[in-house]
Design a protein around this motif. Structure first.
Motif, short mmCIF file in Angstrom:
data_model
loop_
_atom_site.label_atom_id
_atom_site.label_comp_id
_atom_site.label_asym_id
_atom_site.label_seq_id
_atom_site.Cartn_x
_atom_site.Cartn_y
_atom_site.Cartn_z
N SER A 1 -8.65 -1.37 14.54
CA SER A 1 -7.39 -1.95 14.08
C SER A 1 -6.22 -1.06 14.45
CB SER A 1 -7.43 -2.15 12.57
OG SER A 1 -7.66 -0.90 11.94
N SER B 1 -6.67 5.19 6.50
CA SER B 1 -6.24 4.01 5.75
C SER B 1 -4.79 3.65 6.03
CB SER B 1 -6.45 4.25 4.26
OG SER B 1 -5.65 5.32 3.85
N ARG C 1 -4.15 -0.08 6.16
CA ARG C 1 -4.57 -0.91 5.02
C ARG C 1 -4.41 -0.08 3.76
NH1 ARG C 1 -9.48 1.40 4.63
NH2 ARG C 1 -10.31 2.19 6.58
N SER C 2 -3.20 0.26 3.57
CA SER C 2 -2.88 1.22 2.53
C SER C 2 -3.21 0.67 1.15
CB SER C 2 -1.41 1.54 2.61
OG SER C 2 -1.05 2.35 1.56
N GLU C 3 -3.82 1.50 0.36
CA GLU C 3 -4.14 1.07 -1.00
C GLU C 3 -3.23 1.74 -2.00
OE1 GLU C 3 -8.10 2.40 -1.12
OE2 GLU C 3 -8.63 1.17 0.62
N ARG D 1 1.55 -6.73 5.34
CA ARG D 1 0.44 -5.81 5.11
C ARG D 1 1.00 -4.46 4.76
NH1 ARG D 1 -3.27 -7.53 10.25
NH2 ARG D 1 -1.65 -8.91 11.02
N LYS D 2 0.33 -3.83 3.90
CA LYS D 2 0.84 -2.54 3.46
C LYS D 2 0.39 -1.44 4.40
CE LYS D 2 1.36 -3.67 -1.34
NZ LYS D 2 0.71 -3.70 -2.64
N THR D 3 1.33 -0.64 4.76
CA THR D 3 0.99 0.46 5.66
C THR D 3 1.67 1.72 5.15
OG1 THR D 3 2.93 -0.01 6.97
CG2 THR D 3 0.89 -1.03 7.68
#
Lengths: 710, 468
Positions: free
Chosen positions: B199, B250, B253-255, B308-310
């Motif tokens: 990705s 990550s 696809r940051s959490e 999308r969180k980055t």
């Protein structure tokens, strides 16, 4: 009219260095001035001619200042009884009727006071801007208080001699014809003044209880009152803020404020000085292009690392401001609106974290702080005109803070002011522009745009939302290729686009029906100052007889006049044009940048003459470029009487007509053309027949000159 | 002075404890932070660097109480009135992540600069901080070009055999602009192949994998993010091995953004009208140069239908002309000692004589004794006749007999060396006694050890019995 240049120059030094000589500017001598009640020209002595009879009235408590500047002279027979020195004259004590009726001032000899002033000006000119603003007020105060003085001829004569050659030289030979003109101008100014006074009185009366306390507030500040009016809400604090205004600004701030933006970088002395106070270590570029030597140019590779490495040494700079500065420098943020918003938001953050140090006043200390931030940002990248206007706005708001506010209240008020600025001057303005501009897009249109502009993008997207059928041609250019981002977003929204480089603009122009361009700034002679390349596109469009619409928010307007893109411009990184990104094999210029015979020129802006522009779309409506000054609320403060005629022109280009007045009704009215050409025009066409048209429209005209003084 | 104001950065120096990789050199009395480099504790290089850059408030974290005590006594003696240093002791073997966890409550600033205490470099820490701020990154790492000498990751018994192998410090993947970190792995841990996330590769479209860079262990972290990660992932031991790779992995696809970066940016704007507030940020985003993160976040078609969180992991790559090394192995210890008096002698803070060496005025040299260039001779040391010293550092109050040769070695304080010894490429700790005619080559001698007369050692580590 020559003499008028003196106050002009004095009051706004930024204009002084514009590359060519900007002749007297009536925008300064603002007709609404009450003081314009000064004498009919016939009574002005030859040298007295040098006095602009129309002047800015003094801030109220400037009298002490005034007495400092020329104490003995202005003792009027009337006032003389009251006190030997003018400073003792109660500030607001003269009668408004005095200046409403021109005859009252018949004997006034402006020559004398003006002379004093101009002499001082001459002597202080080299030292820079400190004294300027105060001086500016001096003659005015002299004027108001001394209005009936009958000056002994001898004194005038003697002074005249003493005054030195400077002035006389300046007066040149054109005194005679100018005199004639002035009569007319004067008469008009007179009317203006009366009207202004009336309006001011009315507004004051209705607005503040404070005004009720007497003629004091009314006549002392016929102009200052309107100054406060633009902000509807702070009527309660009018009295307090007025008092503030009178306070002397810290001279230091002014000085710092003045020379920076228009520094000539081929003037070694000044460059040395600037270096000393600069935050950053800046290496000057070695090979400069001859015509552009006066612009700031640095070795691009060295500044960012230096600034970065001194991160922890820049204590006085707030982190948010620092971040914005670094991003300017690195080119992460570009575009007028984005830079302006980023800067204002950084200021907001810094104000949020701000606390007044003990024994300092918030207004002064915060202004100093902001000044520091601003000069830091200037070092990172020269300010755009829009940012200059925003900063001016901010400082005005800070200076107008009522003294009795607590710190948190004051901060909250400034923060909300900034929010309002962003929302109204940028966001809302863009929405209005979109609304106006969309009416000019018809089905089947092919719209050409250049580069990437937020306003144009919004227009296109909105038109698309409305279901209009049109096609877009995006013209782009090296080295930034900003158009690609725009292209990506437009195509993403399903708009049909053509993408090409500026080399092909003459080909692609055949099919275009409208050209939509953005501007970094619109100057008062209608010149559009914008991303380099805009002028070429506009010129080609002009040649093809395709209307060129410029979208520009009103806060980007500036009173400056510029005829070319040389005297004021910005230089980009020369490496950017020497290299081709992604093509490492194109390296013919590698290592050549330091060659003496090679000079790389990467200009950022160019100036599009107003001839190529059909219409400027601002938040105040659509205007022809020649009346650019009308639309702006802050910077240009004049209104050209001939705008009506010009408006007619706009309708004549193939755009659908529209009620001409809506823009004008919203726009605060100011009259006075600001460039030589326009003035000429004004003189020639004489006044429009229905003068009352303007009267009825003019709200108590907010004089915004104070923005410039701050 | 108010801490953590100014640029809203807090500086934490991780000084370590008794590092096992340096075993014969460190001891109970000398924790790693106080190992002398050119007769100055290694920690002083970091502190001086920070001081030069106007960082006066800092937290020094030391593993182990005794080590903390000795470190803090040294710091307070040396930097009194100059730096405002808090020394925090954390339990031993908690790792770098654990150390930060332990001082969690002291971290208040917006961003934290974590510096390893064994770093000897002249890269301005401000540059790392500035790069961090500029991109609004969650982590920014300082990378410097790897020194040409041997690797330092193996970390066991020093410079035995691998000195000549080509060093592989880190495998690092960067984006084409060399601003963002896409992958990081320790060179020693890489067996055959490295796995790169598809990705990320797809988002960036071009990736540069380099092995000539070294992670210098100077990181700028966003505090909120760092604390989140440390609290959520309790197993994380090391910043370098766990936290940094995790953040890098990550990044698309940051959490952690739920309460991290995003809220920082938007939190202050709640009062304003909601929908008009979106616009300025969008305006800003449109007109600023997007990194691949933003493009990715927008999705493939450029519309912001699903955001999308980055988060961004940045790097600051030090200039090649900067010196940068970490004292994390015995090999590195000798290298740094050599460099600090040699190629990077601006770091040492001494002024070198015309012969390019430093001989303290109180040192006594016998007749026909020569001290070559790139040498340091500490105060109060005495040397007998006909000695020769080359490219070596000799500490304070050493007593060296006649006819002794010292080449490319480090001799610490209070060492006694008998006549006729020959020392080459070795490290000799404090209070060691070498009797007559000892010959050492590539050895390490632990503190207080006595080498008997006439013995000859090659590439050995000598220390008292207490070694683990």
């Amino acid at each position: 009219m020559e003499p008028r240049r003196v106050p002009r120059t004095v009051s706004d030094p930024k204009v002084r260095r514009v590359g060519f000589f900007a002749p007297p500017d009536r925008s300064q001598s603002g007709p609404p001035d009450p003081t314009s009640s000064s004498p009919p020209v016939s009574q002005i002595s030859p040298s007295g001619n040098s006095l602009s009879p129309v002047m800015i009235p003094p801030p109220r408590n400037l009298s002490s200042d005034m007495s400092r500047h020329f104490p003995p002279a202005p003792i009027s027979p009337i006032r003389g009884a009251r006190g030997a020195s003018d400073s003792s004259v109660p500030v607001g004590s003269y009668n408004p009727s005095e200046f409403i009726s021109p005859t009252a001032t018949a004997d006034f000899s402006p020559g004398r006071s003006r002379k004093g002033n101009s002499a001082e000006f001459a002597s202080s000119l080299p030292t820079g801007g400190i004294g300027m603003v105060t001086q500016n007020n001096v003659p005015a105060s002299g004027l108001t208080t001394v209005s009936t003085v009958r000056m002994p001829k001898a004194v005038t004569e003697k002074e005249r001699l003493a005054m030195g050659e400077v002035q006389r030289d300046q007066q040149a030979g054109d005194l005679k014809p100018l005199k004639e003109k002035m009569t007319k101008a004067e008469r008009r100014a007179l009317q203006e003044a009366q009207r202004a006074a009336k309006a001011a009185a009315k507004s004051e009366g209705s607005k503040t209880q404070a005004a009720a306390s007497g003629a004091n507030a009314v006549n002392a500040n016929p102009v200052k009152a309107p100054k406060v009016t633009p902000s509807k809400k702070d009527s309660s604090s009018v009295a307090a803020s007025e008092k503030r205004d009178g306070d002397r600004q810290p001279d230091k701030d002014r000085k710092k404020d003045v020379p920076h933006p228009r520094m000539q970088f081929d003037d070694e002395n000044r460059v040395e000085k600037a270096k000393k106070r600069s935050v950053m270590k800046q290496t000057e570029a070695r090979s400069r292009v001859e015509l552009f030597r006066h612009l700031p140019q640095y070795e691009h590779g060295t500044r960012l690392p230096d600034l970065e490495s001194r991160f922890f040494q820049l204590d006085p700079i707030h982190p948010a401001v620092y971040k914005v500065g670094v991003r300017y420098l690195a080119g992460d943020i570009s575009g007028g609106n984005a830079r302006c918003i980023a800067m204002l938001q950084a200021f907001q953050e810094s104000i949020r974290d701000y606390s007044t140090p003990p024994e300092k006043s918030l207004v002064r200390d915060l202004t100093t702080k902001i000044n520091g931030y601003v000069s830091f940002l200037i070092e990172c990248r020269p300010l755009s005109i829009s940012m200059g206007n925003a900063i001016r706005f901010l400082k005005t708001r800070i200076n107008k803070l009522a003294l009795n506010l607590s710190e948190s209240e004051a901060k909250a008020s400034i923060l909300s002011d900034i929010d309002h600025f962003i929302n109204e001057k940028i966001i809302l303005a863009d929405k209005v522009i979109v609304k106006h501009a969309v009416t000019k897009i018809r089905d089947g249109d092919v719209l050409l745009t250049y580069g990437s502009s937020s306003a144009v993008e919004m227009i296109l997207l909105h038109a698309h939302e409305l279901g209009k059928q049109f096609r877009v041609v995006i013209v782009d250019s090296r080295p930034k290729l900003e158009g690609q981002a725009l292209l990506r977003r437009l195509v993403g929204q399903g708009i049909s686009c053509t993408y090409t480089h500026i080399n092909a603009v003459s080909y692609v122009m055949h099919e275009v029906t409208r050209v939509l361009l953005a501007a970094s700034s619109v100057l008062s002679n209608g010149t559009v100052y914008s991303r380099v390349g805009t002028a070429s596109v506009a010129m080609v469009a002009h040649q093809f007889r395709i209307p060129v619409l410029i979208c520009c928010e009103a806060y980007k307007f500036h009173e400056r006049v510029q005829l070319d893109s040389i005297c004021s411009n910005e230089l980009g990184d020369p490496d950017a044009i020497a290299r081709v990104s992604g093509r490492t094999e194109i390296n013919y210029l590698d290592g050549w940048t330091n060659s003496d015979n090679l000079q790389l020129l990467n200009l950022i802006y160019d100036a599009t003459p107003s001839d190529y522009v059909s219409m400027i779309i601002t938040d105040y409506g659509m205007i022809p470029p020649t009346t650019a000054t009308n639309a702006e609320q802050d910077a240009p403060r004049c209104r050209c009487p001939s705008s009506r005629e010009r408006r007619q022109e706009v309708r004549d280009i193939d755009l659908p007509p529209r009620p001409a007045t809506d823009a004008e009704q919203n726009a605060p009215r100011r009259r006075c053309p600001s460039s030589r050409e326009r003035r000429q025009e004004v003189r020639d066409i004489d006044l429009p027949p229905h003068r009352d048209y303007y009267d009825s429209n003019r709200s108590p005209s907010p004089r915004t000159r104070d923005y410039h003084k701050q | 002075m108010e801490p953590a104001r100014g640029m809203d950065f807090q500086v934490v120096v991780l000084a370590g404890g008794f590092s096992k990789s340096l075993v014969p050199l460190v001891s109970k009395e000398v924790p790693k932070a106080l190992l002398p480099v050119a007769n100055r504790p290694v920690l002083s290089y970091v502190l001086n660097l920070l001081e030069q850059n106007n960082v006066t408030d800092l937290i020094v974290v030391v593993e182990g109480e005794t080590a903390a005590l000795s470190a803090s006594s040294w710091i307070s003696k040396t930097y009194i009135d100059r730096l405002h240093v808090e020394v925090a002791a954390v339990p031993e073997d908690v790792g770098t992540a654990g150390a930060l966890r332990a001082i969690d409550h002291r971290l208040t600033a917006k961003d934290i600069l974590v510096v390893s205490g064994d770093l000897v470099c002249d890269v301005p820490p401000g540059a790392v901080a500035a790069a961090h701020r500029r991109h609004d990154a969650v982590v920014t790492a300082l990378l410097c070009s790897a020194p040409v000498s041997g690797p330092s990751d193996s970390g066991s018994s020093g410079a035995k055999d691998k000195a000549k192998k080509p060093g592989r410090y880190n495998i690092i993947a960067l984006d084409p602009t060399k601003q963002f970190l896409l992958h990081i792995a320790a060179g020693a841990e890489v067996e055959k192949d490295i796995r790169v996330q598809k990705s990320i590769l797809r988002a960036v479209s071009q990736m540069e994998i380099r092995s000539d860079l070294m992670d210098a262990h100077m990181y700028a972290f966003k505090r909120s993010v760092l604390q989140d990660v440390l609290n959520q992932k309790e197993t994380f031991q090391s910043l370098r091995r766990d936290v940094l790779p995790y953040l890098v992995r990550s990044q698309l696809r940051s959490e952690l953004m739920s309460n991290g970066v995003q809220s920082d940016e938007n939190g202050n704007s709640k009062d304003a009208m909601q929908n008009s507030k979106i616009l300025p940020s969008q305006l800003l985003a449109n007109e600023s140069t997007p990194s691949f993160h933003e493009l990715y976040a927008l999705g493939p078609d450029g519309s912001a239908s699903i955001t999308r969180k980055t988060h961004k992991c940045c790097v600051y790559i030090a200039n090649k002309s900067n010196y940068c090394a970490r004292l994390n192995s015995i090999q590195a210890f000798s290298d740094i000692n050599r460099d600090v008096v040699g190629v990077a002698n601006h770091l040492s803070g001494y002024s070198f004589s015309a012969q390019n060496n430093i001989i303290h005025p109180s040192a006594v040299l016998g007749s026909k004794t020569t001290v070559g260039p790139q040498c340091v001779l500490g105060d109060g040391s005495q040397m007998g006749d006909k000695c020769s010293v080359k490219k070596s550092v000799i500490g304070r109050h050493c007593r060296i007999g006649s006819n002794v040769k010292v080449v490319s070695s480090v001799i610490m304080d209070h060492v006694t060396i008998g006549d006729g010894c020959s020392i080459q490429g070795s490290v000799i700790c404090s209070n060691v006694q070498l009797q007559e005619r000892v010959i050492l080559k590539d050895c390490q001698v632990g503190a207080g050890f006595v080498v008997t007369a006439g013995s000859e050692y090659k590439a050995e580590s000598l220390a008292k019995k207490e070694r683990p």
